[in-house]
Design an enzyme around this catalytic site. Structure first.
Site, PDB file in Angstrom:
ATOM      1  N   GLU A  63      36.472  41.902 -60.070  1.00 23.50           N
ATOM      2  CA  GLU A  63      35.173  41.254 -59.882  1.00 23.50           C
ATOM      3  C   GLU A  63      34.063  42.289 -59.712  1.00 23.50           C
ATOM      4  O   GLU A  63      32.963  42.145 -60.257  1.00 23.50           O
ATOM      5  CB  GLU A  63      35.210  40.329 -58.653  1.00 23.50           C
ATOM      6  CG  GLU A  63      36.227  39.208 -58.761  1.00 23.50           C
ATOM      7  CD  GLU A  63      37.562  39.552 -58.121  1.00 23.50           C
ATOM      8  OE1 GLU A  63      38.166  38.671 -57.514  1.00 23.50           O
ATOM      9  OE2 GLU A  63      38.002  40.727 -58.247  1.00 23.50           O
ATOM     10  N   CYS A  97      36.144  40.750 -52.191  1.00 23.59           N
ATOM     11  CA  CYS A  97      35.442  40.303 -53.397  1.00 23.59           C
ATOM     12  C   CYS A  97      34.792  38.944 -53.196  1.00 23.59           C
ATOM     13  O   CYS A  97      33.754  38.643 -53.798  1.00 23.59           O
ATOM     14  CB  CYS A  97      36.404  40.252 -54.576  1.00 23.59           C
ATOM     15  SG  CYS A  97      36.988  41.877 -55.093  1.00 23.59           S
ATOM     16  N   LEU A 215      63.630  60.857 -68.646  1.00 16.29           N
ATOM     17  CA  LEU A 215      62.936  59.675 -68.106  1.00 16.29           C
ATOM     18  C   LEU A 215      61.436  59.909 -67.977  1.00 16.29           C
ATOM     19  O   LEU A 215      60.802  59.507 -67.002  1.00 16.29           O
ATOM     20  CB  LEU A 215      63.532  59.266 -66.753  1.00 16.29           C
ATOM     21  CG  LEU A 215      65.003  58.812 -66.764  1.00 16.29           C
ATOM     22  CD1 LEU A 215      65.422  58.352 -65.381  1.00 16.29           C
ATOM     23  CD2 LEU A 215      65.241  57.699 -67.777  1.00 16.29           C
ATOM     24  N   ARG A 218      57.178  60.295 -73.784  1.00 13.56           N
ATOM     25  CA  ARG A 218      56.955  61.209 -74.906  1.00 13.56           C
ATOM     26  C   ARG A 218      56.516  60.491 -76.177  1.00 13.56           C
ATOM     27  O   ARG A 218      55.915  61.088 -77.054  1.00 13.56           O
ATOM     28  CB  ARG A 218      58.232  62.010 -75.209  1.00 13.56           C
ATOM     29  CG  ARG A 218      58.738  62.818 -74.044  1.00 13.56           C
ATOM     30  CD  ARG A 218      59.931  63.700 -74.387  1.00 13.56           C
ATOM     31  NE  ARG A 218      61.062  62.957 -74.918  1.00 13.56           N
ATOM     32  CZ  ARG A 218      61.941  62.278 -74.174  1.00 13.56           C
ATOM     33  NH1 ARG A 218      61.787  62.234 -72.849  1.00 13.56           N
ATOM     34  NH2 ARG A 218      62.958  61.643 -74.720  1.00 13.56           N
ATOM     35  N   GLY A 294      74.469  54.033 -65.781  1.00 10.84           N
ATOM     36  CA  GLY A 294      75.403  53.475 -66.742  1.00 10.84           C
ATOM     37  C   GLY A 294      76.001  52.142 -66.358  1.00 10.84           C
ATOM     38  O   GLY A 294      75.432  51.369 -65.575  1.00 10.84           O
TER      39      GLY A 294
END
Length: 347
Positions: A63, A97, A215, A218, A294
Site C-alpha cells: 500500500e 498501512c 544448491l 546458476r 535422498g
C-alpha cells in the site's frame, strides 16, 4: 461441482483488480519471507492510476509503495484501493498501512482476505470502517489464500512450508552409487527458479557426500537459498564440500555441536525425526523448504505426513535398470506438465 456458467461468467470489477493484486504479490516471492505476499492496486474512475507490491522484507508494504508512486495524493479521496490481504494495523518494521489509508481518506478499500496474523486479524478492517471508509472483504478469497500458502502454513502449523522434490528415471529410480543427471534442461531451469523463491533447500547425508550439491542459483536470476544438510553424525566433517565454501548461508543439522564459522552453521538437534527438524528450522525463521533427497529423508517426510506439496520430474526416456528406488506415492497427482524430456508431476 461448479456449473459451466460459473466458470464462464465475467469477473466482477473487484475480482478483476484483486486478481491483478495477486499477480503483483507473486513478484515478491523469495524476497519478503516470513512476511506475506501482498499486491496493491489503486483505481480512479475505472482506471488503474498506481500499483505496487511488497518488494523486500523489512521494506515498505504494498500500500505504501503504491501510494508513494502517486504525484497527487489528494486524488486518493476519490479512489478505491484494492489489496489481496488485509492492511496491517500494528507497528512492526513499518507503520500500520490501515492508518495510512485513513490519513489519505481513501473512498473505499477492497480486500481479498482477512489477515490471520494475531496482531492484525480483523483489526485493520475495523479501523477502516470506524474511520468511515467503505470496505469490501472476501474477494477471490481462495486465490488469495493460495498465493500466501507459505505464510498461512507458518501461522497455522508453526513450521516451514514443505515441498518434496526429486527426479526419477522412466523405470522409477532416483539415483545410483555415483552422481547422475536424470532430468533435462527445462527441469533444471525450473528447479533453479524455485531456488530463488523458497527460503531453503534440504538434503540428507548420502546426498551431501555422494552428490556434493551446490544448491545455488546458476540457471535463473535471483538470490541463493539457504543450504541445509541433515548430517547427524557429522560424516561430512573431514570432507571438502560446496556447503563449506562460504558462498551462501549453509546449515548442517547434527547431533554433536553448535558452531558458526562465516556462513557455515552447525545446528544441534536431538534426533532426526521430521518434527524435530522442522521445529529447528522454524526456530531459525525459515518459512519454506524444498527437500531434495535422498530417498531416506524423502521417505521419512512422506511417512510423517509433514509436507505440503510433492514435485516429481519423471524422465520420459532414461532407464537406469537399477539403483535407489523412488519414493512411492499412493495418491493421484494434482497435475502433470510436459517438459519435453520429462514430465513434472505435482501432488
Amino acid at each position: 461441482m461448479q456449473s459451466f456458467e460459473y466458470f464462464c461468467r465475467i469477473p466482477t470489477e473487484s475480482e478483476k483488480y484483486i486478481s491483478r493484486c495477486i499477480t503483483l504479490a507473486k513478484k515478491g516471492l523469495g524476497q519478503v519471507s516470513p512476511n506475506p505476499l501482498v499486491g496493491c492496486v489503486i483505481v480512479h474512475n475505472g482506471r488503474i492510476i498506481s500499483e505496487s507490491y511488497h518488494k523486500i522484507y523489512g521494506g515498505p508494504h504494498a500500500e505504501v509503495n503504491a501510494i508513494n508512486a502517486l504525484d497527487d495524493h489528494e486524488i486518493l479521496k476519490d479512489c478505491t484501493v484494492y489489496v489481496n490481504l488485509e492492511p496491517c494495523a500494528h507497528y512492526g518494521k513499518t507503520p500500520p498501512c490501515a492508518q495510512l489509508l485513513i490519513e489519505k481518506q481513501v473512498k473505499k478499500v477492497v480486500i481479498g482476505m482477512q489477515d490471520p496474523y494475531p496482531e492484525v486479524a480483523g483489526k485493520g478492517i475495523q479501523m477502516l470502517k470506524q474511520a468511515g471508509i467503505k470496505v469490501e472483504v472476501g474477494v477471490l478469497e481462495k486465490n488469495c489464500q493460495e498465493v500466501n500458502k507459505r505464510f498461512l502454513c507458518n501461522l497455522n502449523h508453526q513450521r516451514p512450508y514443505v515441498i518434496l522434490k526429486w527426479a526419477e528415471s522412466a523405470d522409477g529410480f532416483i539415483g545410483q552409487s555415483k552422481p547422475i543427471q536424470i532430468s533435462g534442461e527445462k527441469a533444471r531451469q525450473i528447479v533453479h527458479e524455485w531456488r530463488t523463491q523458497e527460503d531453503a533447500f534440504l538434503v540428507g547425508t548420502n546426498t551431501l557426500l555422494i552428490d556434493n550439491p551446490q544448491l545455488n542459483v546458476r540457471f535463473a536470476k535471483g538470490r541463493n537459498p539457504i543450504r541445509i544438510a541433515l548430517d547427524f553424525h557429522l560424516k561430512s566433517e573431514a570432507q571438502q564440500l560446496h556447503f563449506k565454501d562460504n558462498s551462501q548461508r549453509s546449515l548442517i543439522l547434527n547431533g554433536i555441536k553448535n558452531e558458526i564459522s562465516g556462513q557455515l552453521e552447525y545446528q544441534l538437534i536431538n534426533n532426526t525425526q521430521v518434527s524435530t527438524i522442522l521445529k529447528k528450522l522454524w526456530e531459525l525463521k525459515i518459512g519454506s523448504i524444498v527437500v531434495e533427497g535422498g530417498a531416506a529423508i524423502l521417505n521419512s517426510f512422506i511417512q510423517s505426513g509433514l509436507y505440503d506439496e510433492i514435485k516429481i520430474f519423471k524422465s520420459k526416456q532414461l532407464q537406469l535398470n537399477n539403483g535407489v528406488k523412488a519414493p512411492f506415492i499412493e495418491t493421484d497427482p494434482k497435475s502433470e506438465l510436459d517438459l519435453g524430456d520429462d514430465i513434472l508431476i505435482s501432488y
